[in-house]
Design a protein around this motif. Structure first.
Motif, PDB file in Angstrom:
ATOM      1  N   LYS A   6       0.857  -1.172   0.000  1.00 13.60           N
ATOM      2  CA  LYS A   6       0.000   0.000   0.000  1.00 13.60           C
ATOM      3  C   LYS A   6       0.898   1.229   0.000  1.00 13.60           C
ATOM      4  O   LYS A   6       1.820   1.333   0.796  1.00 13.60           O
ATOM      5  N   ARG A   7       0.627   2.118  -0.890  1.00  7.47           N
ATOM      6  CA  ARG A   7       1.422   3.338  -0.982  1.00  7.47           C
ATOM      7  C   ARG A   7       1.002   4.289   0.127  1.00  7.47           C
ATOM      8  O   ARG A   7      -0.185   4.514   0.357  1.00  7.47           O
ATOM      9  N   VAL A   8       1.979   4.836   0.833  1.00  2.39           N
ATOM     10  CA  VAL A   8       1.720   5.824   1.878  1.00  2.39           C
ATOM     11  C   VAL A   8       2.623   7.023   1.646  1.00  2.39           C
ATOM     12  O   VAL A   8       3.672   6.918   1.027  1.00  2.39           O
ATOM     13  N   GLN A   9       2.176   8.137   2.150  1.00  6.46           N
ATOM     14  CA  GLN A   9       2.961   9.364   2.038  1.00  6.46           C
ATOM     15  C   GLN A   9       2.879  10.077   3.375  1.00  6.46           C
ATOM     16  O   GLN A   9       1.811  10.150   3.979  1.00  6.46           O
ATOM     17  N   PHE A  10       3.992  10.552   3.858  1.00  5.97           N
ATOM     18  CA  PHE A  10       3.994  11.285   5.112  1.00  5.97           C
ATOM     19  C   PHE A  10       5.145  12.275   5.119  1.00  5.97           C
ATOM     20  O   PHE A  10       6.069  12.186   4.315  1.00  5.97           O
ATOM     21  N   ARG A  11       5.068  13.199   6.025  1.00  7.20           N
ATOM     22  CA  ARG A  11       6.124  14.191   6.189  1.00  7.20           C
ATOM     23  C   ARG A  11       6.938  13.820   7.420  1.00  7.20           C
ATOM     24  O   ARG A  11       6.396  13.397   8.426  1.00  7.20           O
ATOM     25  N   ALA A  12       8.247  13.991   7.300  1.00  7.38           N
ATOM     26  CA  ALA A  12       9.155  13.697   8.406  1.00  7.38           C
ATOM     27  C   ALA A  12      10.224  14.786   8.451  1.00  7.38           C
ATOM     28  O   ALA A  12      10.509  15.422   7.427  1.00  7.38           O
ATOM     29  N   PRO A  13      10.814  14.986   9.610  1.00  2.00           N
ATOM     30  CA  PRO A  13      11.887  15.985   9.707  1.00  2.00           C
ATOM     31  C   PRO A  13      13.035  15.659   8.738  1.00  2.00           C
ATOM     32  O   PRO A  13      13.385  14.481   8.558  1.00  2.00           O
ATOM     33  N   HIS A  14      13.590  16.696   8.146  1.00  2.00           N
ATOM     34  CA  HIS A  14      14.694  16.512   7.189  1.00  2.00           C
ATOM     35  C   HIS A  14      15.813  15.675   7.785  1.00  2.00           C
ATOM     36  O   HIS A  14      16.348  14.784   7.117  1.00  2.00           O
ATOM     37  N   ARG A  15      16.153  15.948   9.024  1.00  2.00           N
ATOM     38  CA  ARG A  15      17.286  15.246   9.640  1.00  2.00           C
ATOM     39  C   ARG A  15      17.013  13.751   9.730  1.00  2.00           C
ATOM     40  O   ARG A  15      17.907  12.936   9.509  1.00  2.00           O
ATOM     41  N   LEU A  16      15.791  13.372  10.046  1.00  2.00           N
ATOM     42  CA  LEU A  16      15.438  11.962  10.136  1.00  2.00           C
ATOM     43  C   LEU A  16      15.529  11.290   8.767  1.00  2.00           C
ATOM     44  O   LEU A  16      16.072  10.183   8.636  1.00  2.00           O
ATOM     45  N   VAL A  17      15.031  11.954   7.756  1.00  2.00           N
ATOM     46  CA  VAL A  17      15.099  11.413   6.394  1.00  2.00           C
ATOM     47  C   VAL A  17      16.552  11.315   5.932  1.00  2.00           C
ATOM     48  O   VAL A  17      16.954  10.314   5.321  1.00  2.00           O
ATOM     49  N   ASP A  18      17.345  12.317   6.262  1.00  2.51           N
ATOM     50  CA  ASP A  18      18.770  12.283   5.900  1.00  2.51           C
ATOM     51  C   ASP A  18      19.475  11.093   6.550  1.00  2.51           C
ATOM     52  O   ASP A  18      20.305  10.430   5.919  1.00  2.51           O
ATOM     53  N   ARG A  19      19.129  10.814   7.792  1.00  3.93           N
ATOM     54  CA  ARG A  19      19.738   9.667   8.483  1.00  3.93           C
ATOM     55  C   ARG A  19      19.308   8.354   7.822  1.00  3.93           C
ATOM     56  O   ARG A  19      20.109   7.442   7.661  1.00  3.93           O
ATOM     57  N   ALA A  20      18.039   8.263   7.456  1.00  9.28           N
ATOM     58  CA  ALA A  20      17.550   7.061   6.774  1.00  9.28           C
ATOM     59  C   ALA A  20      18.262   6.887   5.434  1.00  9.28           C
ATOM     60  O   ALA A  20      18.660   5.772   5.074  1.00  9.28           O
ATOM     61  N   ASP A  21      18.449   7.983   4.716  1.00  8.17           N
ATOM     62  CA  ASP A  21      19.149   7.928   3.428  1.00  8.17           C
ATOM     63  C   ASP A  21      20.598   7.493   3.610  1.00  8.17           C
ATOM     64  O   ASP A  21      21.119   6.696   2.822  1.00  8.17           O
ATOM     65  N   ALA A  22      21.249   8.020   4.638  1.00 12.85           N
ATOM     66  CA  ALA A  22      22.642   7.650   4.891  1.00 12.85           C
ATOM     67  C   ALA A  22      22.760   6.162   5.211  1.00 12.85           C
ATOM     68  O   ALA A  22      23.648   5.468   4.703  1.00 12.85           O
ATOM     69  N   LEU A  23      21.844   5.668   6.042  1.00 13.22           N
ATOM     70  CA  LEU A  23      21.875   4.240   6.373  1.00 13.22           C
ATOM     71  C   LEU A  23      21.580   3.397   5.138  1.00 13.22           C
ATOM     72  O   LEU A  23      22.209   2.356   4.926  1.00 13.22           O
ATOM     73  N   ALA A  24      20.667   3.846   4.316  1.00 12.26           N
ATOM     74  CA  ALA A  24      20.358   3.134   3.077  1.00 12.26           C
ATOM     75  C   ALA A  24      21.604   3.048   2.191  1.00 12.26           C
ATOM     76  O   ALA A  24      21.880   1.994   1.616  1.00 12.26           O
ATOM     77  N   ASP A  25      22.358   4.137   2.109  1.00 12.58           N
ATOM     78  CA  ASP A  25      23.594   4.141   1.319  1.00 12.58           C
ATOM     79  C   ASP A  25      24.594   3.132   1.866  1.00 12.58           C
ATOM     80  O   ASP A  25      25.209   2.376   1.115  1.00 12.58           O
ATOM     81  N   VAL A  26      24.748   3.122   3.184  1.00  8.47           N
ATOM     82  CA  VAL A  26      25.696   2.205   3.819  1.00  8.47           C
ATOM     83  C   VAL A  26      25.306   0.755   3.558  1.00  8.47           C
ATOM     84  O   VAL A  26      26.155  -0.089   3.266  1.00  8.47           O
TER      85      VAL A  26
END
Length: 100
Positions: A6-26
């Motif tokens: 199911k597709r969902v959309q939500f807003r999250a703090p930039h810093r939290l998204v940046d951390r998720a992106d960094a972990l995804a890269d790692v």
């Protein structure tokens, strides 16, 4: 676990998204995989928190959530236990009202 998504959309703090992106890269994964894993782990831990489990049960007893929602949150066995207790409570209430 169901493969339906199911597709969902939500807003999250930039810093939290940046951390998720960094972990995804790692880990060589994408952001969605990280967020789904985090959500799954959070829900699993929440189901084992006694205070939260009691809130979930209370919501079920008050008909705020369905049995299927209860089962998804606490598991089939515990949901069945809560269902039996709710039936007993309902029967006791009916008996009390009948005696009044």
């Amino acid at each position: 676990m169901s493969s339906e998504k199911k597709r969902v959309q939500f807003r999250a703090p930039h810093r939290l998204v940046d951390r998720a992106d960094a972990l995804a890269d790692v880990l060589g994964e994408d952001r969605t995989d990280i967020l789904v894993t985090a959500l799954r782990e959070y829900l699993q831990e929440a189901a084992h928190d006694d205070a939260l489990t009691q809130e979930i049960a209370a919501a079920y007893y008050d008909d705020e959530i369905s049995f299927e929602q209860l089962k998804a949150l606490v598991g089939a066995e515990e949901a069945a236990n809560f269902q039996v207790l709710k039936q007993q409570l309902d029967e006791e209430f009916i008996d009390e009202v009948a005696d009044a």
